[in-house]
Design a protein around this motif. Sequence first.
Motif, PDB file in Angstrom:
ATOM      1  N   VAL A  74       0.850  -1.177   0.000  1.00  8.10           N
ATOM      2  CA  VAL A  74       0.000   0.000   0.000  1.00  8.10           C
ATOM      3  C   VAL A  74       0.891   1.234   0.000  1.00  8.10           C
ATOM      4  CG1 VAL A  74      -0.130   0.036   2.526  1.00  8.10           C
ATOM      5  CG2 VAL A  74      -1.930   1.128   1.207  1.00  8.10           C
ATOM      6  N   ALA A  75       0.445   2.303  -0.647  1.00  8.75           N
ATOM      7  CA  ALA A  75       1.177   3.563  -0.567  1.00  8.75           C
ATOM      8  C   ALA A  75       0.936   4.183   0.800  1.00  8.75           C
ATOM      9  CB  ALA A  75       0.718   4.512  -1.667  1.00  8.75           C
ATOM     10  N   VAL A  76       1.971   4.765   1.384  1.00 11.71           N
ATOM     11  CA  VAL A  76       1.863   5.359   2.718  1.00 11.71           C
ATOM     12  C   VAL A  76       2.368   6.797   2.667  1.00 11.71           C
ATOM     13  CG1 VAL A  76       2.571   5.234   5.135  1.00 11.71           C
ATOM     14  CG2 VAL A  76       2.168   3.119   3.843  1.00 11.71           C
ATOM     15  N   ALA A  77       1.554   7.708   3.177  1.00 16.46           N
ATOM     16  CA  ALA A  77       1.959   9.108   3.302  1.00 16.46           C
ATOM     17  C   ALA A  77       2.041   9.461   4.776  1.00 16.46           C
ATOM     18  CB  ALA A  77       0.957  10.031   2.604  1.00 16.46           C
ATOM     19  N   ALA A  78       3.165  10.031   5.205  1.00 13.03           N
ATOM     20  CA  ALA A  78       3.334  10.527   6.571  1.00 13.03           C
ATOM     21  C   ALA A  78       3.306  12.045   6.515  1.00 13.03           C
ATOM     22  CB  ALA A  78       4.646  10.032   7.165  1.00 13.03           C
ATOM     23  N   VAL A  79       2.422  12.646   7.296  1.00 13.22           N
ATOM     24  CA  VAL A  79       2.095  14.063   7.149  1.00 13.22           C
ATOM     25  C   VAL A  79       2.595  14.879   8.339  1.00 13.22           C
ATOM     26  CG1 VAL A  79       0.167  15.689   7.016  1.00 13.22           C
ATOM     27  CG2 VAL A  79       0.061  13.535   5.758  1.00 13.22           C
ATOM     28  N   ASN A  80       3.203  16.006   8.055  1.00 10.21           N
ATOM     29  CA  ASN A  80       3.502  17.011   9.072  1.00 10.21           C
ATOM     30  C   ASN A  80       2.453  18.105   9.031  1.00 10.21           C
ATOM     31  OD1 ASN A  80       5.704  15.916  10.342  1.00 10.21           O
ATOM     32  ND2 ASN A  80       7.205  17.326   9.478  1.00 10.21           N
ATOM     33  N   TYR A  81       2.380  18.891  10.097  1.00  7.42           N
ATOM     34  CA  TYR A  81       1.466  20.020  10.179  1.00  7.42           C
ATOM     35  C   TYR A  81       2.080  21.044  11.127  1.00  7.42           C
ATOM     36  CZ  TYR A  81       0.190  17.034  14.154  1.00  7.42           C
ATOM     37  OH  TYR A  81       0.224  16.219  15.274  1.00  7.42           O
ATOM     38  N   ARG A  82       1.592  22.271  11.069  1.00  9.24           N
ATOM     39  CA  ARG A  82       2.116  23.311  11.941  1.00  9.24           C
ATOM     40  C   ARG A  82       1.879  22.944  13.408  1.00  9.24           C
ATOM     41  NH1 ARG A  82      -1.093  28.295   9.709  1.00  9.24           N
ATOM     42  NH2 ARG A  82      -2.565  26.566   9.384  1.00  9.24           N
ATOM     43  N   LEU A  83       2.853  23.268  14.251  1.00  9.39           N
ATOM     44  CA  LEU A  83       2.805  22.903  15.661  1.00  9.39           C
ATOM     45  C   LEU A  83       2.621  24.134  16.540  1.00  9.39           C
ATOM     46  CD1 LEU A  83       5.747  20.331  15.652  1.00  9.39           C
ATOM     47  CD2 LEU A  83       3.286  19.825  15.575  1.00  9.39           C
ATOM     48  N   THR A  84       1.964  23.931  17.664  1.00  5.56           N
ATOM     49  CA  THR A  84       1.795  24.980  18.663  1.00  5.56           C
ATOM     50  C   THR A  84       3.113  25.212  19.397  1.00  5.56           C
ATOM     51  OG1 THR A  84      -0.542  24.428  18.978  1.00  5.56           O
ATOM     52  CG2 THR A  84       0.547  25.615  20.768  1.00  5.56           C
ATOM     53  N   LEU A  85       3.494  26.448  19.584  1.00  6.29           N
ATOM     54  CA  LEU A  85       4.728  26.764  20.299  1.00  6.29           C
ATOM     55  C   LEU A  85       4.586  26.408  21.781  1.00  6.29           C
ATOM     56  CD1 LEU A  85       5.739  30.231  18.793  1.00  6.29           C
ATOM     57  CD2 LEU A  85       6.706  27.985  18.278  1.00  6.29           C
ATOM     58  N   ARG A  86       5.645  25.883  22.359  1.00  5.66           N
ATOM     59  CA  ARG A  86       5.622  25.500  23.777  1.00  5.66           C
ATOM     60  C   ARG A  86       5.527  26.733  24.678  1.00  5.66           C
ATOM     61  NH1 ARG A  86       7.509  20.337  25.345  1.00  5.66           N
ATOM     62  NH2 ARG A  86       7.941  18.969  23.579  1.00  5.66           N
ATOM     63  N   ASP A  87       6.428  27.678  24.509  1.00  4.84           N
ATOM     64  CA  ASP A  87       6.481  28.863  25.362  1.00  4.84           C
ATOM     65  C   ASP A  87       6.625  30.111  24.490  1.00  4.84           C
ATOM     66  OD1 ASP A  87       6.541  27.541  28.031  1.00  4.84           O
ATOM     67  OD2 ASP A  87       8.415  26.708  27.246  1.00  4.84           O
ATOM     68  N   PRO A  88       5.537  30.526  23.849  1.00  2.00           N
ATOM     69  CA  PRO A  88       5.636  31.688  22.951  1.00  2.00           C
ATOM     70  C   PRO A  88       5.931  32.966  23.726  1.00  2.00           C
ATOM     71  CG  PRO A  88       3.347  31.067  23.297  1.00  2.00           C
ATOM     72  CD  PRO A  88       4.180  29.993  23.923  1.00  2.00           C
ATOM     73  N   PRO A  89       6.791  33.807  23.194  1.00  2.13           N
ATOM     74  CA  PRO A  89       7.056  35.096  23.839  1.00  2.13           C
ATOM     75  C   PRO A  89       5.777  35.927  23.900  1.00  2.13           C
ATOM     76  CG  PRO A  89       8.681  34.610  22.132  1.00  2.13           C
ATOM     77  CD  PRO A  89       7.589  33.608  21.981  1.00  2.13           C
ATOM     78  N   PRO A  90       5.625  36.756  24.928  1.00  2.00           N
ATOM     79  CA  PRO A  90       4.423  37.603  25.028  1.00  2.00           C
ATOM     80  C   PRO A  90       4.246  38.463  23.770  1.00  2.00           C
ATOM     81  CG  PRO A  90       5.693  37.677  27.064  1.00  2.00           C
ATOM     82  CD  PRO A  90       6.543  36.938  26.056  1.00  2.00           C
ATOM     83  N   GLY A  91       3.011  38.532  23.317  1.00  2.00           N
ATOM     84  CA  GLY A  91       2.709  39.361  22.158  1.00  2.00           C
ATOM     85  C   GLY A  91       3.004  38.711  20.825  1.00  2.00           C
ATOM     86  N   THR A  92       3.409  37.437  20.843  1.00  3.96           N
ATOM     87  CA  THR A  92       3.714  36.750  19.593  1.00  3.96           C
ATOM     88  C   THR A  92       2.454  36.662  18.729  1.00  3.96           C
ATOM     89  OG1 THR A  92       5.414  35.440  20.701  1.00  3.96           O
ATOM     90  CG2 THR A  92       4.643  34.652  18.562  1.00  3.96           C
ATOM     91  N   LYS A  93       2.578  37.033  17.462  1.00  8.17           N
ATOM     92  CA  LYS A  93       1.444  36.988  16.544  1.00  8.17           C
ATOM     93  C   LYS A  93       1.488  35.723  15.693  1.00  8.17           C
ATOM     94  CE  LYS A  93       0.996  42.025  16.178  1.00  8.17           C
ATOM     95  NZ  LYS A  93       0.951  43.191  15.258  1.00  8.17           N
ATOM     96  N   GLY A  94       0.338  35.353  15.183  1.00  9.38           N
ATOM     97  CA  GLY A  94       0.262  34.200  14.285  1.00  9.38           C
ATOM     98  C   GLY A  94       0.478  32.876  14.974  1.00  9.38           C
ATOM     99  N   LEU A  95       0.090  32.784  16.250  1.00  7.72           N
ATOM    100  CA  LEU A  95       0.285  31.536  16.984  1.00  7.72           C
ATOM    101  C   LEU A  95      -0.598  30.422  16.419  1.00  7.72           C
ATOM    102  CD1 LEU A  95       0.472  32.837  20.664  1.00  7.72           C
ATOM    103  CD2 LEU A  95       2.351  32.092  19.196  1.00  7.72           C
ATOM    104  N   VAL A  96      -0.096  29.217  16.445  1.00  9.76           N
ATOM    105  CA  VAL A  96      -0.832  28.060  15.941  1.00  9.76           C
ATOM    106  C   VAL A  96      -1.648  27.447  17.070  1.00  9.76           C
ATOM    107  CG1 VAL A  96      -0.622  25.755  14.945  1.00  9.76           C
ATOM    108  CG2 VAL A  96       0.910  27.591  14.189  1.00  9.76           C
ATOM    109  N   SER A  97      -2.936  27.319  16.858  1.00 12.14           N
ATOM    110  CA  SER A  97      -3.819  26.684  17.833  1.00 12.14           C
ATOM    111  C   SER A  97      -4.928  25.961  17.083  1.00 12.14           C
ATOM    112  CB  SER A  97      -4.405  27.727  18.798  1.00 12.14           C
ATOM    113  OG  SER A  97      -5.186  28.674  18.090  1.00 12.14           O
ATOM    114  N   HIS A  98      -5.703  25.164  17.819  1.00 14.46           N
ATOM    115  CA  HIS A  98      -6.820  24.437  17.219  1.00 14.46           C
ATOM    116  C   HIS A  98      -7.788  25.427  16.577  1.00 14.46           C
ATOM    117  CE1 HIS A  98      -9.603  21.062  16.878  1.00 14.46           C
ATOM    118  NE2 HIS A  98     -10.549  21.883  17.268  1.00 14.46           N
ATOM    119  N   PRO A  99      -8.297  25.172  15.350  1.00  9.93           N
ATOM    120  CA  PRO A  99      -8.171  23.938  14.568  1.00  9.93           C
ATOM    121  C   PRO A  99      -7.106  23.986  13.472  1.00  9.93           C
ATOM    122  CG  PRO A  99      -9.929  25.250  13.649  1.00  9.93           C
ATOM    123  CD  PRO A  99      -9.333  26.064  14.771  1.00  9.93           C
TER     124      PRO A  99
END
Length: 305
Positions: A74-99
């Motif tokens: 079978v063909a298999v695709a392993a996918v990456n996606y954007r991750l949430t930052l562990r400790d974002p600096p205050p005021g960081t814009k464009g943070l990744v969150s659900h969904p």
Amino acid sequence: MSLHELLDVQYDAGAGGSAHPQRRLDLFVPSSGLADAPTPAPALLVFVHGGAWRAGDKSEHTELARKLALEHKVAVAAVNYRLTLRDPPPGTKGLVSHPMHAIDVLQAIEFLYSWPAEGKRTPKSGEVDRPELPGSGYDPERLYFIGHSAGAHILATLFLQAPALFDLPPTPTPIVKAARGVLLSEGIFSITRLLENFPSYIAFIEPAFGRSTAGESGSKYDIFSANHYDLREGAEHIVWWVVHSSGDDLVDIDQQELMYDSLEVLLEDEGEGLVRKDWDTLTADHYKAVDEPRFSEIVGELLKA
């Protein structure tokens, strides 16, 4: 049998788009090695890694992808996606969150679904060439999915009906129709129950899903809990496997029981075999359960759905 490998394929490289380094996938396509004997295109199995929405990488599962592709043809695709930052600096814009994690995975699935046809046409102005699929490629009308840990939550969000308040586009009907089976391994589903059993997990839940007002954690996080989702229209045919290892000490069996019970109710599964489980045969820890020989056997059963 050998494998053709296409690594770090950018799945968001479209006209006018800005490619993100985490929106990439690896594809492994088996080859029969018989140039004069054309074979039907294999099904496609898509693997979505876990990592608490803030860690993990497709490269950690390269050997698993190769193993599944070779063992099951079978063909298999392993996918990456954007991750949430562990400790974002205050005021960081464009943070990744659900969904946003689920949006990325959906985009990867749409890319994979259209790749066999799109790769044969001339790119429009501004588009990046899609790599040519090796051999017979794969059959986009036979799709299977594996989600591990947080990846299981992402797939449940895409193939069940999440609340309309989420800024998440619906999974296209052709993809839902093409989906044959979804395997959820060591999954996180009820975030409310997860925090009841593991209060320290708030450290990764809050960045990914938002802060909860004290005393209202249940009402806050219930809307993100996949065991509360409805059945998506057109998904009544999909076979679901809920898998858990007895050696998993990071995610408990409560999560699997809640999801399994919910799926049984949604699909009115009374001996139809649309909802299946395996909670007794895997023994490795949370991360290594997918590498056990028995896990590959379960995948083989999924591919027969």
